[in-house]
Scaffold this motif. Structure first.
Motif, PDB file in Angstrom:
ATOM      1  N   ILE A 144      -7.083 -11.854 -20.371  1.00  0.00           N
ATOM      2  CA  ILE A 144      -5.966 -10.745 -21.571  1.00  0.00           C
ATOM      3  C   ILE A 144      -5.351  -9.338 -20.341  1.00  0.00           C
ATOM      4  CG2 ILE A 144      -7.366 -10.604 -23.364  1.00  0.00           C
ATOM      5  CD1 ILE A 144      -9.037  -8.252 -22.946  1.00  0.00           C
ATOM      6  N   CYS A 145      -4.288  -8.628 -20.752  1.00  0.00           N
ATOM      7  CA  CYS A 145      -3.937  -7.916 -20.442  1.00  0.00           C
ATOM      8  C   CYS A 145      -4.986  -6.345 -19.618  1.00  0.00           C
ATOM      9  CB  CYS A 145      -3.062  -7.016 -21.046  1.00  0.00           C
ATOM     10  SG  CYS A 145      -4.077  -5.833 -22.455  1.00  0.00           S
ATOM     11  N   TYR A 146      -6.327  -5.991 -20.077  1.00  0.00           N
ATOM     12  CA  TYR A 146      -7.145  -5.781 -18.709  1.00  0.00           C
ATOM     13  C   TYR A 146      -7.267  -7.025 -17.602  1.00  0.00           C
ATOM     14  CZ  TYR A 146     -11.939  -3.768 -18.439  1.00  0.00           C
ATOM     15  OH  TYR A 146     -13.256  -2.525 -18.360  1.00  0.00           O
ATOM     16  N   ASP A 147      -8.355  -8.223 -18.194  1.00  0.00           N
ATOM     17  CA  ASP A 147      -8.377  -8.937 -17.139  1.00  0.00           C
ATOM     18  C   ASP A 147      -7.202  -9.332 -16.000  1.00  0.00           C
ATOM     19  OD1 ASP A 147     -10.539  -9.748 -17.983  1.00  0.00           O
ATOM     20  OD2 ASP A 147      -9.645 -11.257 -19.371  1.00  0.00           O
ATOM     21  N   TYR A 148      -5.773  -9.497 -16.584  1.00  0.00           N
ATOM     22  CA  TYR A 148      -4.268  -8.606 -15.259  1.00  0.00           C
ATOM     23  C   TYR A 148      -4.033  -8.236 -14.875  1.00  0.00           C
ATOM     24  CZ  TYR A 148      -2.326 -13.246 -17.474  1.00  0.00           C
ATOM     25  OH  TYR A 148      -1.388 -14.399 -17.866  1.00  0.00           O
ATOM     26  N   SER A 149      -4.876  -6.584 -15.217  1.00  0.00           N
ATOM     27  CA  SER A 149      -4.798  -5.325 -14.594  1.00  0.00           C
ATOM     28  C   SER A 149      -5.967  -4.833 -13.280  1.00  0.00           C
ATOM     29  CB  SER A 149      -4.810  -3.990 -15.479  1.00  0.00           C
ATOM     30  OG  SER A 149      -5.538  -4.126 -16.309  1.00  0.00           O
ATOM     31  N   ALA A 150      -7.317  -5.734 -14.321  1.00  0.00           N
ATOM     32  CA  ALA A 150      -8.379  -5.976 -12.966  1.00  0.00           C
ATOM     33  C   ALA A 150      -8.792  -6.196 -12.325  1.00  0.00           C
ATOM     34  CB  ALA A 150      -9.656  -5.821 -13.746  1.00  0.00           C
ATOM     35  N   ILE A 151      -7.746  -7.310 -12.471  1.00  0.00           N
ATOM     36  CA  ILE A 151      -7.449  -8.931 -10.945  1.00  0.00           C
ATOM     37  C   ILE A 151      -6.807  -8.312  -9.950  1.00  0.00           C
ATOM     38  CG2 ILE A 151      -6.666 -10.742 -10.550  1.00  0.00           C
ATOM     39  CD1 ILE A 151      -8.177 -11.859 -13.157  1.00  0.00           C
ATOM     40  N   PHE A 152      -5.205  -7.876 -10.717  1.00  0.00           N
ATOM     41  CA  PHE A 152      -3.924  -6.738  -9.977  1.00  0.00           C
ATOM     42  C   PHE A 152      -4.745  -6.470  -8.822  1.00  0.00           C
ATOM     43  CE2 PHE A 152       0.312  -5.037  -9.383  1.00  0.00           C
ATOM     44  CZ  PHE A 152       0.287  -5.433  -8.661  1.00  0.00           C
ATOM     45  N   ALA A 153      -5.432  -5.048  -9.451  1.00  0.00           N
ATOM     46  CA  ALA A 153      -5.968  -3.793  -8.753  1.00  0.00           C
ATOM     47  C   ALA A 153      -6.833  -4.741  -7.696  1.00  0.00           C
ATOM     48  CB  ALA A 153      -6.761  -2.798  -9.910  1.00  0.00           C
ATOM     49  N   GLY A 154      -7.975  -5.243  -8.140  1.00  0.00           N
ATOM     50  CA  GLY A 154      -8.905  -5.243  -6.813  1.00  0.00           C
ATOM     51  C   GLY A 154      -8.219  -6.231  -6.268  1.00  0.00           C
ATOM     52  N   MET A 155      -7.284  -6.813  -6.044  1.00  0.00           N
ATOM     53  CA  MET A 155      -6.521  -7.971  -4.984  1.00  0.00           C
ATOM     54  C   MET A 155      -5.701  -6.639  -4.112  1.00  0.00           C
ATOM     55  SD  MET A 155      -5.617 -11.089  -6.311  1.00  0.00           S
ATOM     56  CE  MET A 155      -4.878 -12.523  -5.873  1.00  0.00           C
ATOM     57  N   GLU A 201     -15.955  -8.088  -0.894  1.00  0.00           N
ATOM     58  CA  GLU A 201     -14.922  -9.152  -0.192  1.00  0.00           C
ATOM     59  C   GLU A 201     -15.738 -10.245  -0.201  1.00  0.00           C
ATOM     60  OE1 GLU A 201     -12.786  -8.071   1.926  1.00  0.00           O
ATOM     61  OE2 GLU A 201     -12.611  -5.863   1.709  1.00  0.00           O
ATOM     62  N   ASN A 202     -16.933 -10.777  -1.139  1.00  0.00           N
ATOM     63  CA  ASN A 202     -16.988 -12.299  -0.837  1.00  0.00           C
ATOM     64  C   ASN A 202     -16.506 -13.169  -2.526  1.00  0.00           C
ATOM     65  OD1 ASN A 202     -18.514 -12.360   1.206  1.00  0.00           O
ATOM     66  ND2 ASN A 202     -19.920 -10.841   0.110  1.00  0.00           N
ATOM     67  N   GLN A 203     -15.740 -11.731  -3.190  1.00  0.00           N
ATOM     68  CA  GLN A 203     -15.064 -12.545  -4.331  1.00  0.00           C
ATOM     69  C   GLN A 203     -13.967 -13.499  -3.697  1.00  0.00           C
ATOM     70  OE1 GLN A 203     -14.667  -8.893  -6.870  1.00  0.00           O
ATOM     71  NE2 GLN A 203     -16.201  -9.647  -7.699  1.00  0.00           N
ATOM     72  N   ARG A 204     -13.548 -14.882  -4.334  1.00  0.00           N
ATOM     73  CA  ARG A 204     -12.956 -15.625  -3.966  1.00  0.00           C
ATOM     74  C   ARG A 204     -11.172 -14.952  -4.377  1.00  0.00           C
ATOM     75  NH1 ARG A 204     -14.558 -20.352  -7.508  1.00  0.00           N
ATOM     76  NH2 ARG A 204     -16.038 -18.197  -8.175  1.00  0.00           N
ATOM     77  N   TYR A 205     -11.079 -14.247  -5.464  1.00  0.00           N
ATOM     78  CA  TYR A 205     -10.412 -13.836  -5.985  1.00  0.00           C
ATOM     79  C   TYR A 205      -9.585 -12.822  -4.476  1.00  0.00           C
ATOM     80  CZ  TYR A 205      -7.553 -14.931 -10.127  1.00  0.00           C
ATOM     81  OH  TYR A 205      -7.070 -15.139 -10.738  1.00  0.00           O
ATOM     82  N   ILE A 206     -10.376 -12.258  -4.262  1.00  0.00           N
ATOM     83  CA  ILE A 206     -10.375 -11.501  -2.659  1.00  0.00           C
ATOM     84  C   ILE A 206     -10.081 -11.885  -1.649  1.00  0.00           C
ATOM     85  CG2 ILE A 206     -11.147  -9.382  -1.184  1.00  0.00           C
ATOM     86  CD1 ILE A 206     -10.727  -8.537  -4.579  1.00  0.00           C
ATOM     87  N   LYS A 207     -10.609 -13.110  -1.114  1.00  0.00           N
ATOM     88  CA  LYS A 207     -10.122 -13.918  -0.559  1.00  0.00           C
ATOM     89  C   LYS A 207      -9.288 -14.464  -0.451  1.00  0.00           C
ATOM     90  CE  LYS A 207     -15.480 -14.744   0.762  1.00  0.00           C
ATOM     91  NZ  LYS A 207     -15.700 -15.660   0.850  1.00  0.00           N
ATOM     92  N   LEU A 208      -8.486 -14.909  -1.610  1.00  0.00           N
ATOM     93  CA  LEU A 208      -6.805 -15.382  -2.007  1.00  0.00           C
ATOM     94  C   LEU A 208      -5.888 -14.364  -1.338  1.00  0.00           C
ATOM     95  CD1 LEU A 208      -5.424 -17.413  -3.237  1.00  0.00           C
ATOM     96  CD2 LEU A 208      -5.591 -16.574  -4.905  1.00  0.00           C
ATOM     97  N   ALA A 209      -6.355 -12.687  -2.030  1.00  0.00           N
ATOM     98  CA  ALA A 209      -5.290 -11.561  -1.366  1.00  0.00           C
ATOM     99  C   ALA A 209      -5.169 -11.843  -0.491  1.00  0.00           C
ATOM    100  CB  ALA A 209      -5.763 -10.673  -2.417  1.00  0.00           C
ATOM    101  N   LYS A 210      -6.476 -11.675   0.527  1.00  0.00           N
ATOM    102  CA  LYS A 210      -6.245 -11.468   2.279  1.00  0.00           C
ATOM    103  C   LYS A 210      -5.363 -13.254   2.809  1.00  0.00           C
ATOM    104  CE  LYS A 210     -10.346  -8.388   2.528  1.00  0.00           C
ATOM    105  NZ  LYS A 210      -9.725  -7.495   2.308  1.00  0.00           N
TER     106      LYS A 210
END
Length: 194
Positions: free
Chosen positions: A116-127, A55-64
């Motif tokens: 790379i694709c691994y990064d895109y898919s991990a970010i998308f999944a995490g968000m 919950e403290n990561q910036r991508y997660i805060k951005l998703a919310k």
């Protein structure tokens, strides 16, 4: 045992080994565990080694923040997809520099906005997981390119798992090509699901 994204119920033996020297190990302890998964969709909401979010990561805060006014999961998926495909770029040199033990770091990727694709898919999944939307990260091949290992996602929307490939779509969208967010399952060859 993980089988294409489903977890198999049953009894498992868990063994902890102790390194005695070099490449030699001895059994430290063993235990049998009975596993019964009631709802395997819940697994795809968790933070894991492959999709490490909190919950403290910036991508997660951005998703919310991006989805605060969205009414449905489908709207949330579309908003996160739009953000990533417009704001992340593919890192063509990174793919040749990473080790086989590489795991995406969402905080570093937030700063760099390239991967790379691994990064895109991990970010998308995490968000999406942080928003309560079950999301799988899938690795394998596309039907059109069976020589290059690839990563994409499956998202549970309206009770149905749908394929989404933010990596390829980012390229298309940023270069003004038409594309649909949801892909045909038949366009992908699945090797692993996380």
């Amino acid at each position: 045992m993980k089988l294409l994204g489903s977890y198999v119920n049953g009894n498992y033996k868990v063994t902890v080994y102790e390194n005695t020297s070099g490449d030699y190990y001895k059994v430290n302890t063993q235990k049998s565990v009975n596993v019964k998964v009631e709802d395997d969709k819940q697994i795809y909401l968790l933070s894991t080694e492959e999709i490490n979010w909190n919950e403290n990561q910036r991508y997660i805060k951005l998703a919310k923040e991006l989805t605060k006014d969205a009414k449905t999961d489908e709207e949330k998926v579309q908003i996160v997809y739009n953000y990533l495909t417009k704001n992340m770029t593919y890192n063509y040199t990174k793919i040749y520099q990473i080790s086989n033990t590489y795991k995406p770091d969402l905080e570093k990727l937030y700063d760099e906005k390239t991967g790379i694709c691994y990064d895109y898919s991990a970010i998308f999944a995490g968000m999406l997981r942080s928003l309560g939307i079950p999301t799988k990260m899938v690795k394998g091949y596309t039907v059109t390119n069976q020589s290059t290992f690839h990563a994409w996602n499956q998202v549970l929307v309206n009770g149905e798992w749908k394929m989404v490939d933010t990596t390829n779509d980012a390229y298309k969208i940023q270069n003004h090509y038409q594309t649909e967010m949801y892909k045909l399952d038949s366009n992908f060859i699945v090797s692993n699901v996380y």
